[in-house]
Design an enzyme around this catalytic site. Structure first.
Site, PDB file in Angstrom:
ATOM      1  N   ASP A 206       9.025   3.343   3.476  1.00  0.00           N
ATOM      2  CA  ASP A 206       9.524   2.388   4.663  1.00  0.00           C
ATOM      3  C   ASP A 206       8.350   2.682   5.673  1.00  0.00           C
ATOM      4  O   ASP A 206       8.631   3.748   6.259  1.00  0.00           O
ATOM      5  CB  ASP A 206      10.677   2.765   4.899  1.00  0.00           C
ATOM      6  N   HIS A 207       7.516   2.082   5.797  1.00  0.00           N
ATOM      7  CA  HIS A 207       6.140   2.411   6.455  1.00  0.00           C
ATOM      8  C   HIS A 207       6.705   2.601   7.945  1.00  0.00           C
ATOM      9  O   HIS A 207       5.801   3.418   8.864  1.00  0.00           O
ATOM     10  CB  HIS A 207       5.147   1.337   6.445  1.00  0.00           C
ATOM     11  N   HIS A 269      13.955  -1.236   7.779  1.00  0.00           N
ATOM     12  CA  HIS A 269      13.175  -0.738   8.963  1.00  0.00           C
ATOM     13  C   HIS A 269      14.408  -0.529  10.129  1.00  0.00           C
ATOM     14  O   HIS A 269      14.505   0.524  10.941  1.00  0.00           O
ATOM     15  CB  HIS A 269      12.339  -1.504   9.598  1.00  0.00           C
TER      16      HIS A 269
HETATM   17  N1  NAP Z   1       1.981  -6.854   2.299  1.00  0.00           N
HETATM   18  C1  NAP Z   1       2.555  -6.143   2.965  1.00  0.00           C
HETATM   19  O1  NAP Z   1       2.378  -5.870   4.127  1.00  0.00           O
HETATM   20  C2  NAP Z   1       3.943  -5.365   2.150  1.00  0.00           C
HETATM   21  C3  NAP Z   1       4.915  -4.579   3.169  1.00  0.00           C
HETATM   22  C4  NAP Z   1       5.878  -4.081   2.761  1.00  0.00           C
HETATM   23  C5  NAP Z   1       5.930  -4.052   1.339  1.00  0.00           C
HETATM   24  N2  NAP Z   1       5.293  -4.508   0.542  1.00  0.00           N
HETATM   25  C6  NAP Z   1       5.208  -4.679  -0.903  1.00  0.00           C
HETATM   26  O2  NAP Z   1       4.453  -4.118  -1.521  1.00  0.00           O
HETATM   27  C7  NAP Z   1       4.032  -4.553  -2.949  1.00  0.00           C
HETATM   28  C8  NAP Z   1       2.684  -5.388  -2.619  1.00  0.00           C
HETATM   29  O3  NAP Z   1       2.605  -6.205  -1.794  1.00  0.00           O
HETATM   30  P1  NAP Z   1       1.534  -7.356  -1.368  1.00  0.00           P
HETATM   31  O4  NAP Z   1       1.562  -8.098  -0.281  1.00  0.00           O
HETATM   32  O5  NAP Z   1       0.045  -6.576  -1.499  1.00  0.00           O
HETATM   33  O6  NAP Z   1       1.696  -8.110  -2.586  1.00  0.00           O
HETATM   34  P2  NAP Z   1       0.491  -9.252  -3.363  1.00  0.00           P
HETATM   35  O7  NAP Z   1      -0.565  -9.510  -2.233  1.00  0.00           O
HETATM   36  O8  NAP Z   1       1.310 -10.434  -3.821  1.00  0.00           O
HETATM   37  O9  NAP Z   1      -0.095  -8.371  -4.307  1.00  0.00           O
HETATM   38  C9  NAP Z   1       0.320  -8.049  -5.538  1.00  0.00           C
HETATM   39  C10 NAP Z   1      -0.353  -7.315  -6.721  1.00  0.00           C
HETATM   40  O10 NAP Z   1       0.205  -6.952  -7.842  1.00  0.00           O
HETATM   41  C11 NAP Z   1      -0.592  -7.366  -8.803  1.00  0.00           C
HETATM   42  N3  NAP Z   1       0.378  -8.217  -9.968  1.00  0.00           N
HETATM   43  C12 NAP Z   1       1.355  -8.916  -9.889  1.00  0.00           C
HETATM   44  N4  NAP Z   1       1.915  -9.015 -11.172  1.00  0.00           N
HETATM   45  C13 NAP Z   1       0.916  -8.684 -11.835  1.00  0.00           C
HETATM   46  C14 NAP Z   1       1.286  -8.480 -13.207  1.00  0.00           C
HETATM   47  N5  NAP Z   1       2.059  -9.089 -14.009  1.00  0.00           N
HETATM   48  N6  NAP Z   1      -0.135  -7.767 -13.928  1.00  0.00           N
HETATM   49  C15 NAP Z   1      -1.053  -7.262 -13.191  1.00  0.00           C
HETATM   50  N7  NAP Z   1      -0.819  -7.322 -11.806  1.00  0.00           N
HETATM   51  C16 NAP Z   1      -0.023  -7.870 -11.144  1.00  0.00           C
HETATM   52  C17 NAP Z   1      -1.439  -8.616  -8.063  1.00  0.00           C
HETATM   53  O11 NAP Z   1      -2.610  -8.659  -9.106  1.00  0.00           O
HETATM   54  P3  NAP Z   1      -3.435 -10.089  -9.253  1.00  0.00           P
HETATM   55  O12 NAP Z   1      -4.549 -10.017  -7.900  1.00  0.00           O
HETATM   56  O13 NAP Z   1      -4.093  -9.979 -10.442  1.00  0.00           O
HETATM   57  O14 NAP Z   1      -2.418 -11.076  -9.247  1.00  0.00           O
HETATM   58  C18 NAP Z   1      -1.657  -7.756  -6.879  1.00  0.00           C
HETATM   59  O15 NAP Z   1      -2.884  -7.032  -6.966  1.00  0.00           O
HETATM   60  C19 NAP Z   1       5.090  -5.744  -3.123  1.00  0.00           C
HETATM   61  O16 NAP Z   1       5.961  -4.965  -3.790  1.00  0.00           O
HETATM   62  C20 NAP Z   1       5.653  -6.171  -1.708  1.00  0.00           C
HETATM   63  O17 NAP Z   1       6.858  -6.352  -1.637  1.00  0.00           O
HETATM   64  C21 NAP Z   1       4.235  -5.368   0.844  1.00  0.00           C
END
Ligand code: NAP
Length: 516
Positions: A206-207, A269
């Protein structure tokens, strides 16, 4: 040693004393495997944080960073990707020598999450790093991927022997919120992860807990004598916890629809902020003691059977904000026109303990609100005998301690002061502490602290499963109540402070929200 090998010789105290602080906490030989390297989080936060740690001398020379993804990248192409994200988003300046050292340990493994060959290649890659870079079999797996992919990845890690350390080694897994969608799915998610990794090897991020200002809640309360005697129902009237964003959902419709503000922010949060604000003093800052006190507070939040009048929710409408015409929530790309997902949520919670009985905690979060701000305002009762009877209520409110989590990090104390002149007029004034004024060094990013703690095996800043489940037990009844209501959440103006029902929630108790 435990299976996870969560064995740091150092204390796991998140608030180190002055002597200890001068000793840098440097991670031991290890590597981090990043799943989801092409995602937003990895590019904007994780890879820059890893570089910043290296730049601050907190990673060992023998550190390895392995990206796992489905792009057809070579090691060199991945190194170039990491470099781009570092130059764009790192907090500290680019240093060629640091980069040279770090990039020598960067590898890329191509594959999908169900691909045995790819996990075989990952195993070989980690063995090569152990052999050639001296990472000694210590590996952390960071799942920056959608939660529905956790099962496949954990299983493959297990099948390929990657989750099981030999003696003297450790393996850890890092998971990002959301930790489920409700209590049941959170338990299922946990079952999947803990089938492979033991509880002390699971680091739930939980950042918010990595933020200096959030850790400072503990310093403010427990390192000082000034506040704690007043921090209870005898003196506190109520507490307001706000996380407001001035932006809309952007390109996150796919994730956000069906999730909404309460699951996205309150479950994690805001309930963590509530727990830190309301908990009793732990006997130490060790993970066990800190988590136990937070859990006691969450368990003491009891909801009435009838939740009518205990919450508010809304969706932003279209309109003008900051000189720009913006779409309403229902017009955003990817949001169905009849979506009932809320972009604003507010709750009243009561903590049934001697310390907090009768003191409501109001939590609110929303998008397209007046300002981007996160703060905790502890609002005090009025003095029992007010000699200054003629005071103007608007000019002289209640005393408050406001912990400014972001931006403009610091603490404000609001109290009444006599206005210069011959009358006895009292008006609110503030005393401010700002990090920027008091400390020369800039605060590390939350992810720097958290990634370092993962590598060191220090868990106090990571909620354990019990906290996650207690938080869902608080939120689930509200979600059910909202589902039972007919129709859309109430519309609110972009740039406002939420729907009218949010004001009514406090007005019913004779109170008003702060306008930060
Ligand atoms: N962004 C934030 O600030 C934030 C904050 C809190 C929590 N989170 C959590 O952190 C995680 C990542 O967030 P994000 O924003 O970076 O998500 P995102 O931009 O949607 O990225 C998801 C990543 O997962 C990969 N992926 C998804 N399905 C896949 C599959 N079947 N096989 C291989 N690779 C797959 C994607 O690769 P491809 O490029 O190949 O599709 C991409 O690298 C999530 O669980 C999200 O809920 C994010």
């Amino acid at each position: 040693m435990s299976r996870s090998g969560a064995s740091s010789p150092r204390s796991s105290n998140p608030l180190r004393d002055a002597r200890d602080r001068r000793l840098n906490r440097i991670a031991g030989p290890s590597s981090l495997v990043l799943f989801g390297v092409t995602g937003d989080l990895a590019r904007k936060k994780l890879m820059p944080a890893i570089y910043d740690l290296a730049n601050r001398g907190l990673l060992p020379p023998s550190f390895g960073l392995v990206g796992f993804g489905r792009r057809d990248w070579s090691d060199d192409e991945f190194v170039a990707e990491v470099k781009e994200s570092v130059t764009q988003y790192a907090r500290t300046p680019f240093n060629d020598a640091v980069w040279e050292q770090l990039s020598a340990g960067i590898r890329f493994v191509q594959g999908t999450f169900d691909d045995d060959e790819a996990f075989g290649a990952l195993q070989e890659c980690l063995e090569e790093l152990d052999r050639d870079r001296g990472t000694r079999g210590n590996h952390a797996f960071y799942l920056s991927i959608p939660p529905d992919a956790f099962e496949a990845v954990c299983q493959k890690l297990s099948e390929h022997g990657l989750a099981q350390p030999d003696d003297g080694q450790w393996r850890r897994v890092v998971i990002e919120k959301p930790f489920g969608h409700d209590l049941e799915s959170a338990q299922e998610l946990n079952r999947i992860v803990e089938e492979v990794f033991p509880p002390d090897a699971v680091f739930r991020i939980d950042h918010y807990l990595g933020k200096e200002t959030v850790q400072n809640i503990l310093a403010l309360r427990f390192a000082n004598q000034l506040f704690e005697p007043l921090w209870n129902a005898n003196h506190v009237d109520h507490v307001q916890i706000t996380m407001a964003e001035d932006i809309g959902i952007g390109s996150r419709a796919g994730y956000y629809d069906g999730v909404g503000a309460a699951r996205d922010v309150i479950q994690n949060h805001l309930l963590q902020l509530l727990a830190l604000t309301a908990m009793e003093e732990p006997i130490s800052f060790d993970a066990e003691h800190l988590r136990t006190e937070k859990e006691k507070v969450l368990a003491a939040v009891q909801l009435p059977d009838d939740l009518a009048g205990r919450s508010a929710r809304g969706q932003y409408g279209s309109g003008w904000q900051g000189g720009e015409h913006v779409n309403g929530f229902l017009e955003e790309d990817g949001i169905p026109a009849d979506s009932v997902t809320e972009s604003f949520a507010a709750l009243r919670l009561d903590i049934h303990t001697r310390r907090w009985s009768g003191v409501p905690f109001y939590l609110r979060t929303g998008k397209r609100l007046g300002r981007r701000v996160t703060e905790i305002a502890v609002v005090f009762k009025r003095a029992p005998n007010l000699l200054f009877r003629e005071h103007d209520e608007a000019a002289f409110g209640q005393n408050a301690v406001v912990i400014r989590v972001q931006p403009d990090e610091g603490v404000t104390i609001r109290f009444g002061s006599k206005v210069p002149g011959t009358q006895t007029e009292v008006r609110d004034v503030t005393m401010d502490f700002g990090y920027g004024h008091s400390f020369t060094e800039s605060s590390p990013e939350a992810y720097e602290r958290l990634i370092l703690d993962v590598l060191l095996g220090e868990p106090p800043l990571f909620p354990r499963q019990q906290e996650v489940e207690l938080s869902w037990q608080i939120l689930d009844p509200f979600e059910k109540y909202w589902q039972s209501l007919d129709g859309q959440p109430e519309t609110y103006e972009p740039g406002s402070w939420g729907p009218a029902s949010a004001d009514e929630l406090l007005a019913a108790d004779g109170r008003t929200w702060r306008r930060p």
